[in-house]
Motif scaffolding. Structure first.
Motif, PDB file in Angstrom:
ATOM      1  N   LEU A   6       0.830  -1.206   0.000  1.00 29.45           N
ATOM      2  CA  LEU A   6       0.000   0.000   0.000  1.00 29.45           C
ATOM      3  C   LEU A   6       0.866   1.259   0.000  1.00 29.45           C
ATOM      4  O   LEU A   6       0.536   2.251  -0.674  1.00 29.45           O
ATOM      5  N   VAL A   7       1.969   1.230   0.743  1.00 31.51           N
ATOM      6  CA  VAL A   7       2.906   2.362   0.718  1.00 31.51           C
ATOM      7  C   VAL A   7       3.485   2.526  -0.682  1.00 31.51           C
ATOM      8  O   VAL A   7       3.609   3.646  -1.212  1.00 31.51           O
ATOM      9  N   MET A   8       3.820   1.414  -1.307  1.00 33.30           N
ATOM     10  CA  MET A   8       4.370   1.448  -2.657  1.00 33.30           C
ATOM     11  C   MET A   8       3.354   2.011  -3.655  1.00 33.30           C
ATOM     12  O   MET A   8       3.682   2.827  -4.523  1.00 33.30           O
ATOM     13  N   ILE A   9       2.099   1.590  -3.521  1.00 34.14           N
ATOM     14  CA  ILE A   9       1.053   2.078  -4.424  1.00 34.14           C
ATOM     15  C   ILE A   9       0.838   3.575  -4.229  1.00 34.14           C
ATOM     16  O   ILE A   9       0.630   4.317  -5.198  1.00 34.14           O
ATOM     17  N   ALA A  59       3.964   9.745  -7.653  1.00 32.30           N
ATOM     18  CA  ALA A  59       5.246   9.876  -8.355  1.00 32.30           C
ATOM     19  C   ALA A  59       5.313  11.068  -9.303  1.00 32.30           C
ATOM     20  O   ALA A  59       6.334  11.774  -9.339  1.00 32.30           O
ATOM     21  N   PRO A  60       4.264  11.347 -10.111  1.00 34.19           N
ATOM     22  CA  PRO A  60       4.365  12.515 -11.005  1.00 34.19           C
ATOM     23  C   PRO A  60       4.569  13.831 -10.269  1.00 34.19           C
ATOM     24  O   PRO A  60       5.176  14.760 -10.807  1.00 34.19           O
ATOM     25  N   LEU A  61       4.059  13.920  -9.033  1.00 34.98           N
ATOM     26  CA  LEU A  61       4.227  15.135  -8.249  1.00 34.98           C
ATOM     27  C   LEU A  61       5.584  15.190  -7.557  1.00 34.98           C
ATOM     28  O   LEU A  61       6.040  16.268  -7.160  1.00 34.98           O
ATOM     29  N   LEU A  62       6.224  14.028  -7.400  1.00 35.82           N
ATOM     30  CA  LEU A  62       7.501  13.958  -6.678  1.00 35.82           C
ATOM     31  C   LEU A  62       8.699  13.867  -7.607  1.00 35.82           C
ATOM     32  O   LEU A  62       9.839  13.856  -7.131  1.00 35.82           O
ATOM     33  N   PHE A  77      15.991   8.144  -4.998  1.00 36.05           N
ATOM     34  CA  PHE A  77      16.301   7.306  -3.839  1.00 36.05           C
ATOM     35  C   PHE A  77      15.084   6.477  -3.438  1.00 36.05           C
ATOM     36  O   PHE A  77      15.200   5.267  -3.217  1.00 36.05           O
ATOM     37  N   VAL A  78      13.916   7.123  -3.349  1.00 36.26           N
ATOM     38  CA  VAL A  78      12.695   6.392  -2.980  1.00 36.26           C
ATOM     39  C   VAL A  78      12.347   5.377  -4.062  1.00 36.26           C
ATOM     40  O   VAL A  78      11.946   4.243  -3.768  1.00 36.26           O
ATOM     41  N   ASP A  79      12.519   5.757  -5.315  1.00 35.50           N
ATOM     42  CA  ASP A  79      12.197   4.859  -6.426  1.00 35.50           C
ATOM     43  C   ASP A  79      13.026   3.584  -6.362  1.00 35.50           C
ATOM     44  O   ASP A  79      12.487   2.466  -6.465  1.00 35.50           O
ATOM     45  N   TYR A  80      14.333   3.724  -6.190  1.00 36.80           N
ATOM     46  CA  TYR A  80      15.199   2.538  -6.141  1.00 36.80           C
ATOM     47  C   TYR A  80      14.983   1.736  -4.867  1.00 36.80           C
ATOM     48  O   TYR A  80      15.151   0.502  -4.865  1.00 36.80           O
ATOM     49  N   THR A  81      14.611   2.406  -3.782  1.00 37.37           N
ATOM     50  CA  THR A  81      14.276   1.677  -2.558  1.00 37.37           C
ATOM     51  C   THR A  81      13.055   0.793  -2.788  1.00 37.37           C
ATOM     52  O   THR A  81      13.025  -0.378  -2.380  1.00 37.37           O
ATOM     53  N   MET A  82      12.052   1.345  -3.459  1.00 38.77           N
ATOM     54  CA  MET A  82      10.864   0.561  -3.803  1.00 38.77           C
ATOM     55  C   MET A  82      11.232  -0.598  -4.727  1.00 38.77           C
ATOM     56  O   MET A  82      10.661  -1.693  -4.628  1.00 38.77           O
TER      57      MET A  82
END
Length: 270
Positions: free
Chosen positions: A47-50, A56-59, A67-72
């Protein structure tokens, strides 16, 4: 013994993989309290990933985005590897469309800058999660035979469609007339899907009109499906052993289709 002779396999290593597979299988498919807690943790991470996929478009322009993307990506890759090891049949697991979706999502996370225009399809993970037995055996294991399963499934399908269409409109028409950003694309999708038709934001050209038509028709269909799940007479799921009819009245004694005597468990027995 010659120095280049192959050394015999380590018996401990041969036993280790089946042991790991059995442990992961119990965590992903077992019914113990430990297994349920583990699956609840996995679902929370999903759910956090979703939520990240939706935002994502806003971030994208923020320093922490990659960093968050690769962590996911690491989290999803670990989960997929564990599911593959835990599965009874790896080939069957790989042939499942849900696995293809998850692998595609992982690919967009590994290459976020090159595949960003396809990143809106990541939201499909919301649909696959809510429609999975993994979710209902964990969160809804005592309620998956009630109307709430149908309601939540229908709502998740509607929400998934909204954000997929928003992402598609944003990636196709961003910075064109009317669509200045992601929130404009979301506003257009909601207004079109509900057939409100304010007309302050429109998509240009024939292609834009086709997208608007598809959004309206699909949105009406999904709204009707959600309304049916909310307001239709309450039925319980129980497969008739003779004719296979799955929906019956809560107090049904005989199957309406074939007359077979039913033995429907009480709610506390599910």
């Amino acid at each position: 013994m010659p120095a280049d002779a192959a050394s015999p396999p380590d018996p401990g290593q041969r036993r280790r993989l089946p042991r790991i597979r059995a442990r992961l299988h119990e965590l992903y498919y077992g019914h113990s309290d430990r297994s349920v807690r583990f699956r609840l943790t996995v679902i929370t991470l999903d759910l956090v990933m979703i939520a990240f996929f939706i935002a994502a478009p806003l971030l994208r322009e923020t320093p922490a985005f990659l960093f968050v993307d690769y962590t996911m990506a690491v989290v999803l890759a670990t989960d997929l590897a564990a599911r593959a090891i835990a599965s009874d049949n790896l080939g069957a697991w790989l042939r499942r469309p849900v696995s293809w979706i998850d692998l595609f999502v992982l690919l967009t996370l590994l290459f976020p800058l090159w595949l960003f225009n396809l990143a809106f399809l990541r939201v499909l993970r919301l649909w696959t999660l809510i429609h999975s037995e993994f979710f209902w055996d964990t969160v809804g294991r005592r309620y998956n035979e009630t109307r709430w399963e149908d309601v939540i499934r229908a709502a998740s399908t509607l929400v998934t469609f909204v954000f997929i269409m928003t992402g598609f409109v944003y990636s196709s028409f961003a910075r064109t007339e009317g669509i200045g950003g992601y929130l404009d694309a979301l506003y257009f999708t909601i207004a079109t899907l509900t057939t409100t038709g304010f007309g302050d934001i429109t998509l240009p050209g024939t292609w834009g009109r086709m997208i608007s038509i598809v959004t309206m028709l699909t949105g009406i269909t999904l709204f009707v499906r959600l309304a049916q799940a909310l307001f239709r007479p309450y039925k319980i799921r129980f497969t008739c052993p003779t004719c296979g009819l799955r929906r019956h009245d809560v107090d049904a004694v005989h199957c309406k289709a074939c007359g077979e005597l039913l033995n429907i468990p009480n709610d506390d027995e599910f």
